[in-house]
Scaffold this motif. Sequence first.
Motif, short mmCIF file in Angstrom:
data_model
loop_
_atom_site.label_atom_id
_atom_site.label_comp_id
_atom_site.label_asym_id
_atom_site.label_seq_id
_atom_site.Cartn_x
_atom_site.Cartn_y
_atom_site.Cartn_z
N ASN A 56 0.73 -1.29 -0.11
CA ASN A 56 0.02 0.17 -0.06
C ASN A 56 0.96 1.31 0.05
N SER A 59 2.35 1.61 -3.53
CA SER A 59 1.17 2.16 -4.45
C SER A 59 0.81 3.68 -4.21
N GLN A 60 0.89 4.11 -2.72
CA GLN A 60 0.50 5.41 -2.63
C GLN A 60 1.81 6.35 -3.10
N SER A 169 -5.86 0.72 -10.16
CA SER A 169 -6.12 -0.28 -9.21
C SER A 169 -5.78 -1.59 -9.64
N GLU A 171 -3.90 -5.14 -10.47
CA GLU A 171 -2.54 -5.89 -10.02
C GLU A 171 -1.98 -6.93 -10.96
N PRO A 176 0.60 -4.05 -7.50
CA PRO A 176 -0.14 -3.00 -8.10
C PRO A 176 0.57 -2.65 -9.54
N ALA A 178 0.33 0.29 -10.50
CA ALA A 178 0.95 1.66 -10.35
C ALA A 178 2.53 1.63 -10.00
N VAL A 179 2.67 0.62 -9.07
CA VAL A 179 4.09 0.20 -8.47
C VAL A 179 5.06 -0.08 -9.76
N ARG A 244 -7.26 5.35 -11.04
CA ARG A 244 -7.61 4.89 -9.79
C ARG A 244 -8.90 5.18 -9.01
#
Length: 329
Positions: A56, A59-60, A169, A171, A176, A178-179, A244
């Motif tokens: 998390n 991801s943030q 969002s 994976e 994720p 995003a990562v 997201r």
Amino acid sequence: MSTLENQLNRNMERQGLFKNMNSLMLRYGVVVAFIVVVGLSAILYPGFLRPANLVNIFSQLAIVGIMSIGMTFVMITGGLDMSVGGIYALCATLIASYADSMLLPVAFAITLVVGLAAGLINGVLVTRLRVPPFVATLGTGSVFTGIALIYSNAQPFFVQKESFQWMGSGELGAIPIAVFLLFLVYVVGAIVLAFTTYGRSLYALGGNKEASRLSGLRVNWLISSTYGLSGLCAAVSGILIASRLGQGQANIGETIALDVIAAVVIGGTSLSGGEGAIWRTIVGGCILAVLSNVFDSLSLSPYWQSVFKGCIIIGAVMFDYYARTKTQT
């Protein structure tokens, strides 16, 4: 006489040792700070080291991390881009407004071009019109936000297309998307900055603009290109946040510039230019992400979080100035 010479030699050795220590702290101090922050976080928040929480955090980090990579290029040349929040909001609004009605590759391409063009506008203002970077980008940031508000009538655009929302969002395995995107941008940015003639030229430019100009470097083009890269990274983050949230709105970038600049400064990039590295910027971003995660877990007020972030930025700048002064003397 020999006693005096020995004393002078010892003093010189001691000064050299201090300079080496300061140089090491400038380069790796952010790693030490990160280790300390992680250790304290694990003590204050028992669930901090859980794999789900760590995923998390990364991801943030992706949103700010991608933008901070572009900002690193700008700041290495001695510049500053305060417009990233406006470009971020504008691109998030744009992509959300036509993602349902267009092929996604076309929608992505248009949004990225808008971000790149916005960054290049900053570059022209700074290089051709000689507007100070802070003033130029603060003004254009307001313009870009205003355009987004006018375009959207201050209302959010909602996206129904599930394939679009997957990017923000979804994976791959337990990681994720995003990562993965953050890692991709990091690798490209690090290679360009550390192993190409372009990257070395940026360091030279940040160290001495006049000497760079006399040596034949295309100073205006180099500076403008970094603002273009910053705008492009802000566009990527805008697409990511719209994906997201499943929506885009014009007021999402009001404070994000502070987080982006904080990540770069904490990572040790000099405000005067000529010094910095992508990997240190990412570590600086990780410090901020970890602190935000712990603050949220402790239900700390967002207002106090802003106070702490401001203090961290001031402390990082003071440390940078002190260490560089001691290294040069």
